[in-house]
Scaffold this active site. Structure first.
Site, PDB file in Angstrom:
ATOM      1  N   TYR A 121       4.092  -9.376   7.605  1.00  0.00           N
ATOM      2  CA  TYR A 121       4.175  -8.076   7.670  1.00  0.00           C
ATOM      3  C   TYR A 121       4.178  -7.556   9.036  1.00  0.00           C
ATOM      4  CZ  TYR A 121       2.201  -8.900   3.011  1.00  0.00           C
ATOM      5  OH  TYR A 121       1.861  -9.429   1.624  1.00  0.00           O
TER       6      TYR A 121
ATOM      7  N   ASP B 132       0.191  -1.146   0.422  1.00  0.00           N
ATOM      8  CA  ASP B 132      -0.049   0.436   0.006  1.00  0.00           C
ATOM      9  C   ASP B 132       1.111   1.513   0.169  1.00  0.00           C
ATOM     10  OD1 ASP B 132      -2.391  -1.133  -0.004  1.00  0.00           O
ATOM     11  OD2 ASP B 132      -2.081  -1.916   1.992  1.00  0.00           O
TER      12      ASP B 132
END
Length: 136
Positions: free
Chosen positions: A114, A56
């Site tokens: 992540y 993102d």
């Protein structure tokens, strides 16, 4: 383009200036900067890249990967040196490795991890402040 040479390239980047990995019209992305750099150092030889995954906007990566498809072979160490010399300072290639035609950067990933850092309060911690999301 008929690719006959394939390379796995690992990179790391600080994503604060970028709107994610994938090329998008009108905004700066990591893929765009990598493609611009490759176009320059490969002297307009045809190439294609495929990212292992996307991120993102403003997301950083310590170990991301993409596959580079070329018609002609390149010296891996020279390509790595030229690539890093010409990439923006917030993107670095960690390694370049020749792979065979059967390799697929998306399907061969063994794991993805992540890490999200949040800071609660009025101010971000001064150490690594750019890595935190401030929640108010």
């Amino acid at each position: 383009m008929k690719a006959t040479h394939f390379y796995l390239i690992e990179v790391q980047y600080l994503g604060f200036r970028y709107h994610g990995w994938q090329r998008q019209p009108g905004v700066k992305t990591v893929q765009e900067m990598i493609e611009r750099t490759l176009k320059y150092i490969l002297s307009d030889k045809p190439f294609k890249i495929l990212g292992a995954s996307r991120t993102d906007a403003m997301v950083s990566a310590t170990q991301a990967a993409f596959e580079l498809f070329l018609e002609e072979s390149e010296d891996e160490q020279q390509l790595l040196a030229d690539f890093n010399e010409n990439l923006p300072a917030d993107i670095r290639a960690i390694s370049i490795e020749a792979v065979d035609q059967k390799f697929n950067v998306i399907q061969h990933a063994k794991e993805k991890e992540y890490l999200y850092l949040f800071s609660f309060g009025e101010k971000k911690p001064s150490v690594c402040s750019a890595l935190y999301y401030l929640h108010s």
